[in-house]
Write an enzyme that holds these catalytic residues in place. Structure first.
Site, mmCIF file in Angstrom:
data_model
loop_
_atom_site.group_PDB
_atom_site.id
_atom_site.type_symbol
_atom_site.label_atom_id
_atom_site.label_comp_id
_atom_site.label_asym_id
_atom_site.label_seq_id
_atom_site.Cartn_x
_atom_site.Cartn_y
_atom_site.Cartn_z
ATOM 1 N N CYS B 86 0.975 -1.219 -0.009
ATOM 2 C CA CYS B 86 0.087 0.063 0.015
ATOM 3 C C CYS B 86 0.913 1.312 0.110
ATOM 4 C CB CYS B 86 -1.071 0.043 1.260
ATOM 5 S SG CYS B 86 -2.376 1.056 1.197
ATOM 6 N N HIS B 203 -3.528 -5.780 1.135
ATOM 7 C CA HIS B 203 -2.776 -5.979 2.400
ATOM 8 C C HIS B 203 -2.905 -7.312 2.691
ATOM 9 C CE1 HIS B 203 -2.541 -1.669 3.878
ATOM 10 N NE2 HIS B 203 -3.484 -1.456 2.938
ATOM 11 N N GLU B 205 -1.125 -8.660 5.203
ATOM 12 C CA GLU B 205 -0.973 -8.845 6.635
ATOM 13 C C GLU B 205 -2.446 -8.842 7.340
ATOM 14 O OE1 GLU B 205 -0.547 -6.009 5.034
ATOM 15 O OE2 GLU B 205 -1.187 -4.315 5.972
#
Lengths: 736, 232
Positions: B86, B203, B205
Site C-alpha cells: 500500500c 494488504h 497482513e
C-alpha cells in the site's frame, strides 16, 4: 471593566456572572471570565443535565471503571476503555472538519487513559436526501471521518446513519471510540501536587475559540456565521501523538494526563487541578503558539487540536521531551501542580487569572422544568383501520430496502478503513462489529443504536428500546452485553416540552440498563440541537460493547448454506407506530412506540447467546427497521461470499399480513441452523419461554414468502441485491 | 529469517506487519526508525502501509528522502527481498525501486474492501507457494491505488514477467468491473526487473489469520520463507 455584552458574548447569563462576582469577591479578569464561561457552559459543566445523569447505573455484570474523561470495563487483565462524544454543531457548520475533529477528539480521550484506540463507530443523523444541504452534509461528514480515521490508523468498524426531516437544520455526528490496555497501565486525568505540568502536541492557534461555549451551548439562529469557531484537524499529528503519548505513559513517569478538547487549556488546567485537588501555576509564555501576539484569553480558549496537558514526576522533563521531539511534536514545561488549590495563570510576568480550581468546578446546577408536550397525545393516536393494506407486498419490500434508512450503507463504510490493526473479525454490515483482543481468546463486539422516532413517540420506552436493540445486536454476534456509553442529543433544555424528552429518556436508559445488568461508564450530553427549522428528534444514541468469551463462537447475520431451517424467535405484533413502513409507504409518523417487555427481551438474549455458544446456529439477525421481511432479505444478502435465497412458508398470519411483514415489534431474532439442530434450539427457547417457530428454509435464487399457498412476496435475489447495495449511492447521485 | 519493518511517522500498518511476522510466522522482527540507517543485519524488509509524514504531499513523496529509504535502496540493490504494501508500494515507486506511479482511485474515494487478485507469476520470492493463476481473497484500503505506467513501461513489465498480481473476479476472470481503482492493466502488484522487490496495493497482513476473513495473505509471507529455503 467587564460589561454585560462581554459576558453574554461568552455565553454566560447575568445570574451566573453575579455568582462569579460573589465567588471571587471582585471583578474577574478577561481571562478568568473566559475560563468561567467555558467551565460553566452546558458543554463542560452539564448544568442542565447533571441532575438526571446521576441516576444512570455505574455498575453492572462486568467490573466497571468510570474515569474523568472516559470509562470502561475490566475483562481478565485487560481494561476496555470507551466513550462516545457528539460533534453536532461544528459538523452542521463545516461538515468535513467538524466530523474529522470529532473523531480526533474522542480518540484522544481514549489514549489519554493509557489505552490504545482500536476501533471507532459513528452514529450520524441528517435531513432527508432530497435536500441538497443534507447530501452536502452527508458527503462532507463521511469525507471528514475517512480523512481523519483512515490516516490516524484507527479502524472505523461500524455505526449507523438515519435521515429524517427533523435533522435538516441540525445534523448529528456522534463518534464512539474503543481502546484496550493492560489494566495496570491506565492513566488518570488529574494533577498531583508537586508534579511538573507539561504541554505536548501541536502548537496553539486562534482556531476554535468559543467552540464549546458559543457554538455547542446554544441553538442555531437565523443567518449566523459560526464557521470561525470550528477547529481544523490534523490526523497525522494525532497519529504521532498517540504513539508518543503511549510511549510516555509506559515510562511510568506520568502522574496524570488530559486531552485539550473543548475549551482547550482552560478545561485541561482547571479540570486536572480539580480532579487532583491541587492548584496549578502556569506560565502562558511557555505555550507553543503558531500565531503572533495571541492574547492570554485566546491562548486559554483556543481549541486547536492534537494537544495534551501532562503532569509528570519532577526531574523527568527531559526524558519526556525527547519522546515527543522524536515524533516531531512540541513538549514544553508550563509550570507546576501546587498544594494551595489555586489555578494561577501568568503571562508576560503578570498574573492574568487567579482562581480556586473548585470555583470553576462549581458550574451552576439548574433544576429544569419539564412538561409533556401538548401535541403528544395526538402524535400517539393512530387508527390502524385507516391504514390501507397495499396489494403488492413485494413492491413494498423493495421500497423499504431502497429507502435510505434501511438500505445497505456500503457507500459509506467502504470509504472507511475498517481493517487496520488486524482485529476486525466481523466487518461492517452485520448487527455488530466484532474485534478480537490480541493475545486472548476473547473478542469485543460493538454497536451503536437509537431509533429516535420511537423516542419521540414515547421517550421512556424509546430509550429502553435503544438499549434493548443494542444488546440484541450484540447477542446476535455472540457477545454478552457488557457496558454502555451514550450521547444524549436533545433540543433546547430551557423549553420544558423539550426537556421532558430528556428526562424520560434518561429514565428509560436507567431502567433498561439496570434490568440487563449493563453499566453506563461514560457519555456526553448535547443540548440545543435545534434551529429555525425546529427541534431534532430526541436522540439518546447508545453505544454498547459486549464480550465474546470464545473467539470461535462469533456469529453473523447472513444465511450460510442452502436447505437449512429458518427460525423466528419472538412474536409478531401489530407495532407499526413510528415504523419505516408507515413513513415510507403511508407517509405518516404517528402512533405508539413498539411494545417492549424487558424480561421477554432478556429471555431472548439468553436464548440467542446459548444457541450461539453451543454452536447450534449458522446465523442470527435481529428484526428492526422494516420489520421481519426486511430482516429476512438482509439475511439472504449479507453473506458476501454467497447470497442465499429463502422460502418462508410457515409463518403465522394471525394479524394483518402487512403488519406481520413490516411492523417493527421488538424482541425478535431470525436464526438459521441445520435441521438436525432444530430440536435442541427449540428446547433452549422453551426453557427461556421464548416463542419459537421454524418459518421456512434457506435455498433457491429468490426470497419467497407464502401465506399457505398464496405467494405474498417472490423476489429474485439479483433484484434484491442491487436494490440493497446500490440504492444509497443512487439516491446521492440521482439528485445531485 | 530476520525481518525489518520500516516505521515512518504516520505509518499505521507497521504494527500489523510486525504482528504477523512475529506471532503468525514466528520469525524474528524489528522496527527500523525512518531516521536510522541499516545494513545487512536483515533478511527481508517490509515497507508498511499508512500515511507516511501525513501524505499531505503526493503519497510517499517525502518518505523517499528518509535515511531508512537510502539504506533500503542499497539493501534492494544487493538483492535483498523487499515487500512494500500500500503506502509502502507508493514509497517504492517514489524511490525509483519500482517503475510507474499512483493516481487517485477512479471513483475519487478511499476504498476499503475485500477484493480478489490473480497470481500472474509464481516464480518470485513472494508467490512461490501459490498455484499458477491462483486467486487470493485479500483486502485493499487506499485512496491512490490506481497504478499507472506508460505503454513502453507496461511492455517491459509484461516481457519481464514483473506483473505479479492482477485484480480479478473470485473465479480469476479479468474485467473492468473487478478493477476497484482503475489500475492500468488491472495491476495490483509488480516486482522490479530482478524480482526481489515487490510492491502491492492489497494488504496480505490483514488476511493471514484464521480469525480474520481470509488467510490468503499468509501465502505471500510463507513464500518469502520458502524462497530462502529454496535458495539455500
Amino acid at each position: 471593566m467587564i460589561t454585560q455584552e462581554m459576558y453574554e458574548g461568552l455565553g454566560l447569563k447575568e445570574s451566573e456572572y453575579k455568582r462569579i462576582l460573589e465567588l471571587l469577591g471582585r471583578q474577574p479578569t478577561l481571562t478568568e471570565l473566559a475560563m468561567f464561561s467555558v467551565e460553566w457552559s452546558e458543554h463542560c459543566g452539564y448544568c442542565r443535565s447533571r441532575r438526571w445523569l446521576k441516576i444512570l447505573p455505574k455498575t453492572g455484570k462486568f467490573k466497571s471503571l468510570v474515569g474523568e474523561d472516559s470509562g470502561g470495563i475490566i475483562v481478565d487483565d485487560i481494561a476496555i476503555i470507551f466513550k462516545a462524544e457528539s460533534h453536532n454543531h461544528p459538523s452542521q457548520v463545516e461538515p468535513k472538519q467538524g466530523a474529522a475533529t470529532g473523531v480526533g477528539g474522542i480518540i484522544r480521550d481514549i489514549f489519554t487513559a493509557g489505552a490504545r484506540p482500536i476501533a471507532s463507530l459513528d452514529s450520524l443523523r441528517f435531513g432527508t436526501l432530497d435536500e441538497p444541504y443534507s447530501r452536502y452534509l452527508l458527503k462532507g461528514v463521511v469525507d471528514g471521518i475517512q480523512f481523519y480515521g483512515n490516516c490516524v490508523g484507527v479502524p472505523t468498524v461500524g455505526g449507523e446513519v438515519y435521515f429524517n426531516k427533523r435533522y435538516s437544520g441540525n445534523c448529528l455526528v456522534n463518534v464512539m471510540c474503543i481502546g484496550v490496555a493492560p489494566k495496570d497501565k491506565l492513566a488518570r486525568a488529574k494533577a498531583v501536587a508537586g508534579g511538573i505540568i507539561m504541554y505536548v502536541g501541536s502548537s496553539t492557534g486562534k482556531d476554535g475559540i468559543g467552540g464549546c461555549s458559543v457554538l455547542a451551548s446554544a441553538e442555531f439562529a437565523e443567518g449566523e456565521e459560526k464557521r470561525p469557531t470550528v477547529q481544523i484537524g490534523d490526523p497525522f499529528t494525532e497519529k504521532c501523538l498517540i504513539e508518543a503519548t503511549l510511549e510516555t505513559i509506559s515510562t511510568g513517569h506520568v502522574l496524570g494526563i488530559k486531552d485539550m478538547g473543548a475549551a482547550g487549556l482552560t478545561c485541561s488546567i482547571s479540570e486536572m487541578a480539580q480532579a487532583g485537588g491541587t492548584g496549578m501555576d502556569i506560565d502562558l509564555d511557555k505555550v507553543p503558539t503558531r500565531e503572533r501576539e495571541m492574547q492570554p484569553w485566546e491562548i486559554m480558549m483556543s481549541e486547536s487540536q492534537e494537544r495534551m496537558l501532562v503532569c509528570i514526576k519532577e526531574g523527568k522533563e527531559e526524558e519526556i521531551e525527547k519522546i515527543f521531539s522524536k515524533w516531531g511534536l512540541n513538549a514544553a514545561v508550563l509550570g507546576k501542580a501546587t498544594i494551595d488549590g489555586i489555578v494561577r495563570i501568568k503571562a508576560k510576568n503578570e498574573v492574568v487569572a487567579e482562581i480556586k480550581a473548585d470555583f470553576l468546578a462549581e458550574a451552576p446546577l439548574y433544576e429544569m422544568p419539564h412538561k409533556k408536550p401538548d401535541y403528544q397525545d395526538e402524535l400517539n393516536y393512530l387508527d390502524l383501520d385507516k391504514i390501507v393494506q397495499p396489494r403488492n407486498l413485494g413492491e413494498v419490500l423493495i421500497k423499504l430496502l431502497s429507502s435510505p434508512n434501511i438500505t445497505n450503507k456500503n457507500w459509506i463504510y467502504h470509504q472507511y478503513d475498517h481493517m487496520v490493526q488486524v482485529n476486525t473479525m466481523v466487518l461492517p454490515g452485520s448487527d455488530a462489529a466484532v474485534l478480537r483482543i490480541k493475545g486472548t481468546n476473547k473478542a469485543i463486539a460493538a454497536t451503536t443504536d437509537c431509533n429516535a422516532k420511537y423516542c419521540e413517540l414515547n421517550p421512556l420506552r424509546g430509550a429502553q428500546i435503544a438499549i434493548a436493540e443494542a444488546a440484541r445486536n450484540l447477542v446476535c454476534s455472540g457477545a454478552e452485553p457488557a457496558a454502555v456509553t451514550d450521547c444524549l442529543n436533545f433540543a433546547n433544555p430551557e423549553k420544558p416540552q423539550r426537556y421532558w424528552y430528556f428526562k424520560n429518556c434518561v429514565e428509560g436508559i436507567t431502567e433498561a440498563c439496570q434490568f440487563f445488568g449493563v453499566s453506563v461508564v461514560s457519555g456526553n450530553v448535547s443540548f440545543y440541537n435545534e434551529s429555525p427549522l425546529g427541534a431534532i428528534l430526541p436522540t439518546p444514541m447508545i453505544g454498547m460493547i459486549g464480550i465474546v468469551s470464545d473467539i470461535k463462537k462469533v456469529c453473523t447475520q447472513g444465511f450460510k448454506n442452502e436447505n437449512e431451517a429458518i427460525i423466528l424467535l419472538g412474536k409478531n405484533l401489530p407495532d407499526i407506530g413510528g415504523s419505516e413502513y408507515l413513513e415510507v409507504i403511508h407517509n405518516q409518523f404517528k402512533g405508539q412506540a413498539p411494545y417492549l417487555d424487558l424480561s421477554q427481551e432478556k429471555a431472548l438474549h439468553d436464548t440467542v447467546l446459548k444457541v450461539i455458544k453451543d454452536g447450534l446456529v449458522q446465523s442470527a439477525h435481529d428484526c428492526s427497521e422494516g420489520g421481519l421481511a426486511a430482516a429476512l432479505a438482509e439475511c439472504c444478502l449479507s453473506n458476501s461470499e454467497k447470497i442465499t435465497g429463502a422460502l418462508i412458508d410457515n409463518l403465522d398470519f394471525d394479524i394483518r399480513k402487512d403488519f406481520v411483514l413490516f411492523a417493527e415489534s421488538q424482541s425478535r431474532v431470525i436464526l438459521s441452523a441445520s435441521f438436525e439442530n432444530v430440536p435442541k434450539i427449540k428446547e433452549i427457547a422453551g426453557n427461556n419461554t421464548v416463542p419459537f417457530k421454524v418459518i421456512g428454509k434457506t435455498g433457491g435464487d429468490s426470497l419467497k414468502i407464502l401465506d399457505n399457498d398464496k405467494e405474498l412476496i417472490n423476489l429474485k435475489l439479483d433484484k434484491l441485491k442491487s436494490v440493497w447495495y446500490e440504492s444509497l449511492e443512487e439516491s446521492l447521485n440521482s439528485s445531485s | 529469517m530476520k525481518f525489518g519493518v520500516i516505521v515512518f511517522p504516520g505509518s499505521n500498518c507497521d504494527h500489523d506487519c510486525f504482528h504477523v511476522v512475529k506471532n503468525v510466522l514466528g520469525q524474528p522482527v524489528e522496527y527500523i526508525w525512518h531516521d536510522d540507517i541499516f545494513g545487512g543485519e536483515f533478511d527481508c524488509i517490509i515497507v508498511p502501509g499508512g500515511f507516511s509524514y501525513g501524505d499531505y504531499l503526493r503519497t510517499g513523496a517525502i518518505a523517499r528522502f528518509s535515511p531508512a529509504v537510502n539504506s533500503l535502496i542499497d539493501f534492494a540493490n544487493s538483492g535483498g527481498p523487499v515487500i512494500g504494501i500500500c503506502n509502502g508500494f507508493q514509497i517504492l515507486l517514489e524511490s525509483g525501486l519500482l517503475k510507474g506511479a499512483m493516481l487517485r482511485n477512479t471513483n475519487m474515494h478511499f476504498i476499503c474492501k475485500y477484493v480478489y487478485i490473480r497470481v500472474e507469476n509464481i516464480d518470485t520470492p513472494f508467490t512461490n507457494l501459490c498455484k499458477p493463476n491462483q486467486v487470493l481473497k485479500i483486502p485493499i484500503a487506499h485512496n491512490e491505488g490506481n497504478y499507472y505506467i506508460d505503454e513502453v513501461g507496461l511492455k517491459d513489465l509484461k516481457s519481464n514477467n514483473q506483473i505479479v498480481f492482477r485484480y480479478s473476479s473470485k473465479e480469476g476472470q479479468i474485467a473492468d468491473k473487478y478493477n476497484p481503482n482503475g489500475a492500468k492493466d488491472f495491476i495490483a502488484g509488480i516486482t522490479n526487473s530482478k524480482g526481489n522487490v515487490l510492491g502491492l496495493m492489497p494488504h496480505p497482513e490483514r488476511c493471514s489469520e484464521d480469525v480474520l476473513n481470509s488467510t490468503d495473505g499468509l501465502l505471500i509471507f510463507k513464500s518469502i520463507l520458502n524462497w530462502t529455503k529454496v535458495k539455500t
